[in-house]
Design a protein around this motif. Structure first.
Motif, PDB file in Angstrom:
ATOM      1  N   GLU A  41       0.861  -1.183   0.000  1.00 47.66           N
ATOM      2  CA  GLU A  41       0.000   0.000   0.000  1.00 47.66           C
ATOM      3  C   GLU A  41       0.891   1.225   0.000  1.00 47.66           C
ATOM      4  O   GLU A  41       1.942   1.247   0.645  1.00 47.66           O
ATOM      5  CB  GLU A  41      -0.897  -0.016   1.238  1.00 47.66           C
ATOM      6  CG  GLU A  41      -1.912   1.105   1.295  1.00 47.66           C
ATOM      7  CD  GLU A  41      -2.743   1.046   2.560  1.00 47.66           C
ATOM      8  OE1 GLU A  41      -2.307   1.661   3.567  1.00 47.66           O
ATOM      9  OE2 GLU A  41      -3.787   0.369   2.558  1.00 47.66           O
ATOM     10  N   ALA A  48      -1.213   1.314  -5.011  1.00 44.14           N
ATOM     11  CA  ALA A  48      -0.509   0.102  -4.612  1.00 44.14           C
ATOM     12  C   ALA A  48       0.748   0.018  -5.463  1.00 44.14           C
ATOM     13  O   ALA A  48       0.784   0.511  -6.595  1.00 44.14           O
ATOM     14  CB  ALA A  48      -1.376  -1.130  -4.805  1.00 44.14           C
ATOM     15  N   MET A  98      -5.182   1.700  -6.235  1.00 45.39           N
ATOM     16  CA  MET A  98      -5.588   0.886  -5.093  1.00 45.39           C
ATOM     17  C   MET A  98      -7.082   1.085  -4.872  1.00 45.39           C
ATOM     18  O   MET A  98      -7.528   2.195  -4.575  1.00 45.39           O
ATOM     19  CB  MET A  98      -4.820   1.314  -3.840  1.00 45.39           C
ATOM     20  CG  MET A  98      -5.183   0.538  -2.596  1.00 45.39           C
ATOM     21  SD  MET A  98      -4.527  -1.139  -2.654  1.00 45.39           S
ATOM     22  CE  MET A  98      -4.888  -1.678  -0.975  1.00 45.39           C
TER      23      MET A  98
END
Length: 466
Positions: A41, A48, A98
């Motif tokens: 993360e 990501a 992400m």
């Protein structure tokens, strides 16, 4: 360009990597790791970062070139992660979007600790949600295959799914294995237990057929909670038997003629698999082990998975979902709730003013007091936006069915035999009267003078799922 250089220090401080355009990215939390690399993360949870391992400088350069090519591919609206930016040396990898509130599909594969299997299966979405998540995954893979590409490494850790149970989105990550289907890449990574035998043995590179094999393993395991090749012989045997099983050297647990590797674990196959799904599994894990062209395609899986989901009911007692042909809920034994059976037909034309129909084996169940969406997939066999709802059905306590038109064109309610006929305009709804044994209604997705699909409603009659 070394991909195996450590990215953290002994003090455990957060690490910064840089992209090729010299943007600093702070890695905050490792969220996944495997033989090919790690996923972190970053960017305050908005991004990501995939960090890749490579054997040597040459392999690293080859991976970097592959990632640059991947960024140029037109993947349309497929739910697949795209490399946003490549990392600069000494690291090898890329950044990607992400998505919030998503978890790896792996979390739905088995309960942890001593959690009871059946309650856990229901609490994590049950049968219907698993069928739909798999259908969406198959659809994404089929979209790649239709572009002449293969994913390369379908596995439960590479498929992300919505964490909230009322959402059914999927997102494929780890796209560094995406390849042209005709390309033979012996260095391609594949997850143990899901790799096709020919890829595992190095005989062939990844392809749409190896994707189909890996997907078949995932689908069977997710639905039944047992790996198709880890039977009792493997579970109770020596460790090397697992390697043989994954290589296709042992029969799968439901083999039609070789019962030596049956499994005492998992859910009853007839409870969570329709006959159509069991047939696909048999093709994949019997003839399809040695002969890739004998395997069902992911498009075939997509069709059967969605059809199976359409035939499920939700138990009002335990809230588990199950196939509506069963006499009682398999999870708690309660009688099924009231439902309508809707058979899908095709009106192929008119003869002497009367409609002519071609029957199909497809159907859906409309449960009382539950909104049942009819998708474009059902109404017009649309390939894109398969789960876009075009019509909502509501079957109430008074045996009345309300049809709400959410489409961009009219639909028609027609009494069986040709009349009466009611048009439902875009954004409107209509309610048809009480169902009884001597009357029924049809929902037409096109005008009478054109070929179109039709749903014919009747009270639910118990019959084998297809």
């Amino acid at each position: 360009m070394r991909a195996d250089r450590p990215i953290w220090n002994t003090a455990g401080l957060q690490v910064v990597v840089r992209t090729e355009d010299d943007q600093a990215i702070e890695l905050t939390r490792r969220i996944g790791a495997g033989g090919q690399g790690e996923v972190w993360e970053a960017g305050g949870g908005r991004l990501a970062v995939k960090l890749l391992h490579s054997r040597d400088q040459r392999a690293a350069e080859r991976l970097a070139a592959q990632l640059r090519t991947l960024r140029l591919l037109d993947l349309g609206d497929l739910p697949i992660a795209r490399p946003l930016a490549l990392l600069s040396p000494p690291h090898l990898g890329y950044t990607m979007v992400m998505l919030a509130d998503m978890v790896a599909l792996r979390q739905l594969f088995a309960p942890t600790g001593r959690t009871a299997l059946v309650p856990w299966y229901t609490e994590t979405g049950g049968l219907r949600r698993r069928l739909r998540l798999l259908g969406r995954t198959a659809s994404a893979l089929a979209g790649l295959h239709g572009r002449g590409l293969c994913y390369g490494d379908p596995s439960p850790v590479n498929v992300m799914v919505s964490e909230p149970l009322d959402h059914e989105q999927v997102y494929l990550i780890d796209v560094d294995n995406v390849a042209v289907m005709s390309e033979v890449r012996g260095n391609a990574y594949a997850t143990r237990g899901y790799s096709a035998p020919e890829v595992l043995a190095g005989r062939l590179g990844v392809s749409s057929l190896s994707d189909a094999y890996a997907f078949a393993v995932m689908a069977f395991e997710l639905l039944t909670v047992v790996h198709p090749f880890i039977g009792d012989k493997v579970y109770d045997g020596e460790p090397d038997l697992e390697d043989k099983a994954f290589a296709g050297e042992l029969p799968w647990i439901e083999h039609s003629t070789q019962p030596s590797n049956r499994s005492r674990f998992g859910l009853a196959r007839d409870v969570v698999l329709t006959p159509g799904l069991r047939t696909l599994a048999a093709r994949a894990f019997e003839a399809g082990v040695a002969e890739p062209t004998a395997r069902p395609t992911v498009a075939e899986w997509r069709t059967k998975l969605y059809e199976a989901a359409d035939l499920t009911l939700a138990c009002p007692e335990c809230h588990g979902t199950y196939f509506g042909s069963r006499a009682t809920c398999p999870w708690c034994g309660v009688a099924p709730p009231p439902a309508l059976f809707a058979q899908l037909l095709t009106q192929v034309g008119l003869e002497a003013g009367k409609p002519m129909f071609a029957e199909t084996r497809r159907a859906l169940l409309v449960q009382r007091q539950v909104v049942t969406p009819v998708s474009a997939r059902t109404a017009v066999a649309a390939v894109d936006e398969l789960e876009q709802s075009v019509v909502d059905l509501w079957y109430d306590h008074n045996d009345r069915l309300t049809v709400t038109n959410r489409w961009d064109r009219p639909v028609w309610l027609v009494g069986v035999g040709g009349g009466p006929r009611m048009a439902i305009a875009v954004g409107h709804d209509a309610t048809i009267p009480m169902f009884n044994r001597r009357s029924g209604w049809e929902l037409h997705f096109g005008p009478a003078h054109e070929p179109h699909r039709v749903l014919r409603f009747s009270r639910l009659v118990r019959k084998d799922n297809r």
